[in-house]
Write an enzyme that holds these catalytic residues in place. Structure first.
Site, mmCIF file in Angstrom:
data_model
loop_
_atom_site.group_PDB
_atom_site.id
_atom_site.type_symbol
_atom_site.label_atom_id
_atom_site.label_comp_id
_atom_site.label_asym_id
_atom_site.label_seq_id
_atom_site.Cartn_x
_atom_site.Cartn_y
_atom_site.Cartn_z
ATOM 1 N N ASN A 12 4.586 -110.414 -143.437
ATOM 2 C CA ASN A 12 5.461 -109.255 -143.571
ATOM 3 C C ASN A 12 5.411 -108.826 -145.037
ATOM 4 O O ASN A 12 6.029 -109.457 -145.890
ATOM 5 C CB ASN A 12 6.884 -109.665 -143.152
ATOM 6 N N ARG A 104 3.395 -107.482 -139.580
ATOM 7 C CA ARG A 104 4.454 -106.539 -139.247
ATOM 8 C C ARG A 104 4.098 -105.205 -139.906
ATOM 9 O O ARG A 104 3.897 -105.142 -141.112
ATOM 10 C CB ARG A 104 5.783 -107.040 -139.797
ATOM 11 N N HIS A 193 13.017 -101.659 -136.021
ATOM 12 C CA HIS A 193 13.488 -102.973 -135.544
ATOM 13 C C HIS A 193 13.031 -103.243 -134.115
ATOM 14 O O HIS A 193 13.664 -104.007 -133.382
ATOM 15 C CB HIS A 193 15.034 -103.075 -135.542
ATOM 16 N N GLY A 223 21.937 -106.353 -139.259
ATOM 17 C CA GLY A 223 21.561 -107.130 -140.444
ATOM 18 C C GLY A 223 21.915 -106.297 -141.650
ATOM 19 O O GLY A 223 22.869 -105.507 -141.603
ATOM 20 N N ARG A 254 22.688 -98.269 -146.541
ATOM 21 C CA ARG A 254 22.353 -96.935 -146.025
ATOM 22 C C ARG A 254 23.553 -96.309 -145.324
ATOM 23 O O ARG A 254 24.313 -97.011 -144.642
ATOM 24 C CB ARG A 254 21.197 -97.012 -145.026
ATOM 25 N N GLY A 345 25.518 -109.617 -136.834
ATOM 26 C CA GLY A 345 25.767 -109.742 -135.396
ATOM 27 C C GLY A 345 25.854 -111.185 -134.929
ATOM 28 O O GLY A 345 26.659 -111.527 -134.066
ATOM 29 N N GLU A 397 12.080 -112.240 -135.067
ATOM 30 C CA GLU A 397 11.011 -111.243 -135.138
ATOM 31 C C GLU A 397 9.647 -111.892 -135.389
ATOM 32 O O GLU A 397 8.640 -111.441 -134.861
ATOM 33 C CB GLU A 397 11.333 -110.220 -136.225
HETATM 34 P P1 AMP Z 1 19.650 -109.873 -142.044
HETATM 35 O O1 AMP Z 1 19.207 -108.557 -142.603
HETATM 36 O O2 AMP Z 1 19.542 -109.980 -140.574
HETATM 37 O O3 AMP Z 1 19.052 -111.046 -142.769
HETATM 38 O O4 AMP Z 1 21.228 -109.949 -142.349
HETATM 39 C C1 AMP Z 1 21.712 -110.095 -143.660
HETATM 40 C C2 AMP Z 1 23.206 -109.822 -143.670
HETATM 41 O O5 AMP Z 1 23.872 -110.669 -142.731
HETATM 42 C C3 AMP Z 1 23.891 -110.139 -144.988
HETATM 43 O O6 AMP Z 1 23.822 -109.043 -145.877
HETATM 44 C C4 AMP Z 1 25.325 -110.398 -144.559
HETATM 45 O O7 AMP Z 1 26.043 -109.182 -144.558
HETATM 46 C C5 AMP Z 1 25.209 -110.866 -143.134
HETATM 47 N N1 AMP Z 1 25.542 -112.290 -142.945
HETATM 48 C C6 AMP Z 1 24.742 -113.348 -143.112
HETATM 49 N N2 AMP Z 1 25.413 -114.513 -142.865
HETATM 50 C C7 AMP Z 1 26.670 -114.150 -142.538
HETATM 51 C C8 AMP Z 1 27.848 -114.871 -142.173
HETATM 52 N N3 AMP Z 1 27.866 -116.201 -142.086
HETATM 53 N N4 AMP Z 1 28.960 -114.142 -141.905
HETATM 54 C C9 AMP Z 1 28.949 -112.796 -141.978
HETATM 55 N N5 AMP Z 1 27.877 -112.080 -142.311
HETATM 56 C C10 AMP Z 1 26.756 -112.729 -142.591
#
Ligand code: AMP
Length: 417
Positions: A12, A104, A193, A223, A254, A345, A397
């Site tokens: 990636n 990716r 995504h 995310g 964003r 999520g 992913e």
């Molecule tokens: P991703 O882009 O899927 O890696 O998600 C990253 C985002 O997930 C971070 O900026 C956080 O806002 C959120 N995140 C990660 N761990 C937690 C957690 N334990 N509780 C709440 N939000 C989280």
């Protein structure tokens, strides 16, 4: 030459980073994961983890983590450094076990509704799409070309973020603007995504004990970037990101949906340039623009302390989410499951609870006890007997890219055999 290996390297490539995972497709286990960041700077960093703990989740915290810092000039040097790290574990790019490299690629336009074995025509098409993905496609191309240079004989497969969304009907994919202008500049809703939405919707069907063709699912990929999709019988019928990943939900940095006239206003009245507006909406908006933080953990901590700005940011985030759940319930007609995935999520129980609060008429609710459980496994969080299953389904992913890559290469082998 056709390899008979079972390993797939997933790459990636970002503009200044290279993330990678090496998987063994016999059991989907991770042989190594890592990343190179700050490529082109003096302080580039490579973090390499061989055999990250367990076969599930993306690991990254396994025992023998190795780190090195120092200048890594470009993507070629980055991939060479990665290969050298892999070679220390007997898994270098020259390993006969390596069957293919899966890349990716963010934008595949309308042509790519499935992964593609890279050849000159595929590279030319990815290049042709640079105007609609100026940040991502050039970096993805660099990654592919670098890998080709290092292993010219190895199949390279491009797996597109947009592919899963190419099934969207025209009435969902088209913007209501002048058709000739839209077509001349390939302006339409592509969605992103896609590998995550594909993987999570399939896993959700599995959780329900059904075939994907039998279920209608709303997937909420939350995310740092965030998108929702409506999936009917395994096919995407609508998604919240559009021409670019800026449309839709409120994200980490964003804005998501916004009146396009805001951009004219910022130009005409605030005197901002197009690039400044682009940067504002992509990098300084969303949660970070609203409250200064984009990490949901920090926002929740501030909410719990009574911080008003954080509360408002959270409420705006959830309000938009709720609107999309409602909209996609209408689009699908019948919803069997709502699946939460990605960093927020999967981990933020308060977001899940707030997103479905008050939606009992749509058959949606979470059970407080189930929603509070922490796990990296797919799980149901709605009360027993609920009309709609609310689920937490961790995304993967890299595994999806590896599986799609391996399937394509394996198909080729079977055809040759
Ligand atoms: P991703 O882009 O899927 O890696 O998600 C990253 C985002 O997930 C971070 O900026 C956080 O806002 C959120 N995140 C990660 N761990 C937690 C957690 N334990 N509780 C709440 N939000 C989280």
């Amino acid at each position: 030459m056709t390899s008979h290996g079972t390993h797939v390297l997933v790459l990636n490539s970002g503009s200044s980073s290279l993330k990678y995972q090496l998987l063994d497709m016999r059991d989907s286990s991770r042989l190594a994961v890592g990343l190179v960041e700050r490529i082109g700077e003096n302080t580039s960093r490579l973090v390499h983890t061989p055999r990250p703990g367990g076969a599930e989740g993306d690991g990254g915290d396994g025992g023998g983590k190795r780190e090195r810092t120092g200048p890594i000039a470009d993507h070629t040097a980055a991939l060479e450094a990665v290969s050298a790290e892999l070679a220390r574990d007997g898994l270098g790019l020259d390993s006969p076990e390596l069957a293919a490299i899966g890349h990716r690629v963010v934008h595949g336009g309308l042509k790519f509704s499935a992964p593609a074995l890279v050849d000159d025509a595929v590279l030319a098409e990815i290049e042709r799409l640079v105007p609609v993905a100026p940040l991502h496609n050039p970096a993805n191309l660099t990654g592919i070309r670098t890998a080709q240079r290092l292993r010219p004989d190895l199949p390279q497969v491009a797996v597109f973020d947009t592919a899963f969304h190419t099934t969207m009907p025209e009435h969902a994919a088209r913007y209501a603007i002048d058709v000739a202008t839209a077509d001349a500049h390939r302006i339409r809703r592509y969605g992103f995504h896609g590998t995550s939405h594909a993987y999570v919707s399939r896993k959700t069907a599995e959780l329900l004990g059904k075939d994907p063709s039998e279920v209608n699912v709303i997937v909420l990929h939350l995310g740092n970037g965030a998108s929702a999709s409506a999936i009917a019988g395994g096919r995407c019928v609508d998604t919240s990101m559009g021409l670019t990943p800026l449309e839709g939900l409120v994200m980490g940095t964003r804005s998501g949906d916004i009146d396009p006239a805001v951009t004219f206003h910022l130009k005409r009245v605030a005197g901002m340039s197009v690039d400044e507006i682009d940067e504002l909406l992509n990098k300084r908006s969303g949660l970070v623009g609203l409250c200064g933080d984009n990490d949901m953990r920090e926002i929740r901590r501030r909410v719990d302390e009574g911080d008003e700005r954080a509360r408002l940011a959270f409420d705006i985030y959830v309000h938009r989410l709720k609107k999309y759940i409602g909209a996609y319930s209408a689009v699908l007609g019948r919803v069997d499951a709502v699946a939460f995935t990605a960093g927020v999520g999967e981990n933020a129980a308060p977001v899940r609870e707030a997103a479905v609060a008050g939606l009992e008429n749509l058959g949606l609710a979470v059970d407080a006890g189930l929603n509070a459980v922490r796990s990296d496994k797919p799980r149901v969080v709605s009360p027993q007997g609920a009309r709609v299953t609310v689920a937490v389904v961790p995304t993967d992913e890299e595994l999806e890219i590896a599986q799609q890559t391996f399937a394509l290469v394996d198909e080729g082998r079977t055809a040759i055999a």
